[in-house]
Design a protein around this motif. Structure first.
Motif, PDB file in Angstrom:
ATOM      1  N   ILE A   1       5.601   5.151 -10.106  1.00 21.78           N
ATOM      2  CA  ILE A   1       6.928   4.599 -10.344  1.00 21.78           C
ATOM      3  C   ILE A   1       7.068   4.373 -11.844  1.00 21.78           C
ATOM      4  CG2 ILE A   1       8.480   2.658  -9.909  1.00 21.78           C
ATOM      5  CD1 ILE A   1       7.152   2.370  -7.156  1.00 21.78           C
ATOM      6  N   THR A   2       8.129   4.912 -12.411  1.00 27.86           N
ATOM      7  CA  THR A   2       8.342   4.799 -13.853  1.00 27.86           C
ATOM      8  C   THR A   2       9.073   3.510 -14.206  1.00 27.86           C
ATOM      9  OG1 THR A   2      10.490   5.909 -13.883  1.00 27.86           O
ATOM     10  CG2 THR A   2       8.525   7.322 -14.005  1.00 27.86           C
ATOM     11  N   ASP A   3       9.171   3.245 -15.498  1.00 29.07           N
ATOM     12  CA  ASP A   3       9.833   2.013 -15.945  1.00 29.07           C
ATOM     13  C   ASP A   3      11.350   2.052 -15.773  1.00 29.07           C
ATOM     14  OD1 ASP A   3      10.466   3.766 -17.998  1.00 29.07           O
ATOM     15  OD2 ASP A   3       9.467   2.602 -19.555  1.00 29.07           O
ATOM     16  N   GLU A   4      11.865   3.124 -15.190  1.00 31.08           N
ATOM     17  CA  GLU A   4      13.285   3.183 -14.835  1.00 31.08           C
ATOM     18  C   GLU A   4      13.565   2.417 -13.544  1.00 31.08           C
ATOM     19  OE1 GLU A   4      13.987   7.349 -14.650  1.00 31.08           O
ATOM     20  OE2 GLU A   4      13.971   7.592 -16.823  1.00 31.08           O
ATOM     21  N   CYS A   5      12.503   1.948 -12.875  1.00 30.84           N
ATOM     22  CA  CYS A   5      12.622   1.191 -11.624  1.00 30.84           C
ATOM     23  C   CYS A   5      13.513  -0.028 -11.834  1.00 30.84           C
ATOM     24  CB  CYS A   5      11.232   0.754 -11.171  1.00 30.84           C
ATOM     25  SG  CYS A   5      11.212  -0.312  -9.715  1.00 30.84           S
ATOM     26  N   ILE A   6      14.419  -0.256 -10.883  1.00 32.30           N
ATOM     27  CA  ILE A   6      15.328  -1.406 -10.963  1.00 32.30           C
ATOM     28  C   ILE A   6      14.940  -2.513  -9.973  1.00 32.30           C
ATOM     29  CG2 ILE A   6      17.264  -0.063 -11.873  1.00 32.30           C
ATOM     30  CD1 ILE A   6      18.400  -0.011  -8.963  1.00 32.30           C
ATOM     31  N   ASN A   7      13.744  -2.402  -9.390  1.00 30.34           N
ATOM     32  CA  ASN A   7      13.250  -3.412  -8.451  1.00 30.34           C
ATOM     33  C   ASN A   7      14.216  -3.672  -7.306  1.00 30.34           C
ATOM     34  OD1 ASN A   7      10.685  -4.102  -9.638  1.00 30.34           O
ATOM     35  ND2 ASN A   7      11.854  -5.003 -11.312  1.00 30.34           N
ATOM     36  N   CYS A   8      14.730  -2.602  -6.727  1.00 33.01           N
ATOM     37  CA  CYS A   8      15.721  -2.748  -5.656  1.00 33.01           C
ATOM     38  C   CYS A   8      15.087  -3.059  -4.301  1.00 33.01           C
ATOM     39  CB  CYS A   8      16.584  -1.495  -5.567  1.00 33.01           C
ATOM     40  SG  CYS A   8      15.685  -0.026  -5.039  1.00 33.01           S
ATOM     41  N   ASP A   9      13.763  -2.954  -4.210  1.00 27.70           N
ATOM     42  CA  ASP A   9      13.022  -3.323  -3.000  1.00 27.70           C
ATOM     43  C   ASP A   9      13.150  -2.345  -1.831  1.00 27.70           C
ATOM     44  OD1 ASP A   9      12.222  -5.747  -4.291  1.00 27.70           O
ATOM     45  OD2 ASP A   9      14.089  -6.687  -3.648  1.00 27.70           O
ATOM     46  N   VAL A  10      13.716  -1.169  -2.032  1.00 25.18           N
ATOM     47  CA  VAL A  10      13.875  -0.272  -0.880  1.00 25.18           C
ATOM     48  C   VAL A  10      12.646   0.604  -0.631  1.00 25.18           C
ATOM     49  CG1 VAL A  10      16.395  -0.236  -0.989  1.00 25.18           C
ATOM     50  CG2 VAL A  10      15.099   1.556  -2.139  1.00 25.18           C
ATOM     51  N   CYS A  11      11.832   0.840  -1.637  1.00 26.22           N
ATOM     52  CA  CYS A  11      10.693   1.751  -1.462  1.00 26.22           C
ATOM     53  C   CYS A  11       9.524   1.121  -0.715  1.00 26.22           C
ATOM     54  CB  CYS A  11      10.218   2.294  -2.806  1.00 26.22           C
ATOM     55  SG  CYS A  11       9.619   1.052  -3.967  1.00 26.22           S
ATOM     56  N   GLU A  12       9.223  -0.122  -1.012  1.00 23.63           N
ATOM     57  CA  GLU A  12       8.033  -0.763  -0.451  1.00 23.63           C
ATOM     58  C   GLU A  12       7.969  -0.700   1.076  1.00 23.63           C
ATOM     59  OE1 GLU A  12       5.429  -4.838  -0.915  1.00 23.63           O
ATOM     60  OE2 GLU A  12       7.586  -4.939  -1.238  1.00 23.63           O
ATOM     61  N   PRO A  13       9.014  -1.094   1.802  1.00 21.66           N
ATOM     62  CA  PRO A  13       8.910  -1.050   3.262  1.00 21.66           C
ATOM     63  C   PRO A  13       8.888   0.364   3.843  1.00 21.66           C
ATOM     64  CG  PRO A  13      11.096  -1.784   2.603  1.00 21.66           C
ATOM     65  CD  PRO A  13      10.265  -1.703   1.369  1.00 21.66           C
ATOM     66  N   GLU A  14       9.260   1.365   3.060  1.00 26.04           N
ATOM     67  CA  GLU A  14       9.273   2.742   3.555  1.00 26.04           C
ATOM     68  C   GLU A  14       7.899   3.396   3.533  1.00 26.04           C
ATOM     69  OE1 GLU A  14      11.867   4.241   5.007  1.00 26.04           O
ATOM     70  OE2 GLU A  14      12.927   2.354   4.713  1.00 26.04           O
ATOM     71  N   CYS A  15       6.953   2.853   2.762  1.00 25.58           N
ATOM     72  CA  CYS A  15       5.641   3.478   2.604  1.00 25.58           C
ATOM     73  C   CYS A  15       4.766   3.255   3.826  1.00 25.58           C
ATOM     74  CB  CYS A  15       4.938   2.944   1.359  1.00 25.58           C
ATOM     75  SG  CYS A  15       3.324   3.722   1.085  1.00 25.58           S
ATOM     76  N   PRO A  16       4.400   4.328   4.538  1.00 20.04           N
ATOM     77  CA  PRO A  16       3.600   4.166   5.751  1.00 20.04           C
ATOM     78  C   PRO A  16       2.154   3.774   5.471  1.00 20.04           C
ATOM     79  CG  PRO A  16       3.892   6.486   5.278  1.00 20.04           C
ATOM     80  CD  PRO A  16       4.746   5.730   4.294  1.00 20.04           C
ATOM     81  N   ASN A  17       1.705   3.933   4.222  1.00 16.18           N
ATOM     82  CA  ASN A  17       0.319   3.619   3.875  1.00 16.18           C
ATOM     83  C   ASN A  17       0.166   2.280   3.162  1.00 16.18           C
ATOM     84  OD1 ASN A  17      -0.584   6.113   4.867  1.00 16.18           O
ATOM     85  ND2 ASN A  17      -0.087   7.109   2.954  1.00 16.18           N
ATOM     86  N   GLY A  18       1.257   1.577   2.914  1.00 15.24           N
ATOM     87  CA  GLY A  18       1.177   0.316   2.189  1.00 15.24           C
ATOM     88  C   GLY A  18       0.730   0.490   0.751  1.00 15.24           C
ATOM     89  N   ALA A  19       1.061   1.637   0.153  1.00 16.46           N
ATOM     90  CA  ALA A  19       0.622   1.949  -1.210  1.00 16.46           C
ATOM     91  C   ALA A  19       1.508   1.323  -2.285  1.00 16.46           C
ATOM     92  CB  ALA A  19       0.579   3.461  -1.412  1.00 16.46           C
ATOM     93  N   ILE A  20       2.675   0.841  -1.906  1.00 17.36           N
ATOM     94  CA  ILE A  20       3.626   0.312  -2.889  1.00 17.36           C
ATOM     95  C   ILE A  20       3.617  -1.209  -2.852  1.00 17.36           C
ATOM     96  CG2 ILE A  20       6.043   0.253  -3.614  1.00 17.36           C
ATOM     97  CD1 ILE A  20       6.354   3.017  -2.286  1.00 17.36           C
ATOM     98  N   SER A  21       3.518  -1.803  -4.045  1.00 16.77           N
ATOM     99  CA  SER A  21       3.550  -3.265  -4.145  1.00 16.77           C
ATOM    100  C   SER A  21       4.249  -3.663  -5.439  1.00 16.77           C
ATOM    101  CB  SER A  21       2.135  -3.842  -4.113  1.00 16.77           C
ATOM    102  OG  SER A  21       1.387  -3.364  -5.221  1.00 16.77           O
ATOM    103  N   GLN A  22       4.683  -4.904  -5.492  1.00 14.43           N
ATOM    104  CA  GLN A  22       5.343  -5.422  -6.683  1.00 14.43           C
ATOM    105  C   GLN A  22       4.306  -5.637  -7.769  1.00 14.43           C
ATOM    106  OE1 GLN A  22       8.796  -6.086  -7.319  1.00 14.43           O
ATOM    107  NE2 GLN A  22       7.920  -6.211  -9.354  1.00 14.43           N
TER     108      GLN A  22
END
Length: 81
Positions: free
Chosen positions: A5-26
């Motif tokens: 995830i690049t620094d263009e991320c706006i922290n919209c929170d939509v990606c984290e719950p979509e990851c089936p492996n739990g690879a995304i975190s704040q």
């Protein structure tokens, strides 16, 4: 190849719950992807779900974590097995 995830991320929170492996975190500033858990959704879906839902297109492949489709599938099998 894992995703990042690049620094263009706006922290919209939509990606984290979509990851089936739990690879995304704040992270400290933006969301982060753990390359040890990211399979680009290989084994789960045809396309990476985080990329599909990202409204700002800030999730490219991580050039520091190159993996073949076969390696991603093996990682998926390790994570789910």
């Amino acid at each position: 190849m894992a995703l990042m995830i690049t620094d263009e991320c706006i922290n919209c929170d939509v990606c984290e719950p979509e990851c089936p492996n739990g690879a995304i975190s704040q992270g400290d500033e933006i969301y982060e992807i753990d390359p040890d858990l990211c399979t680009e959704c290989v084994g789960h879906y045809d396309e990476p779900q985080c990329v599909e839902v990202c409204p700002v297109d800030c999730i490219p492949k991580d050039p520091e974590h190159e993996e073949t489709h076969e390696e991603l599938l093996a990682k998926y099998e390790r994570l789910c097995g």
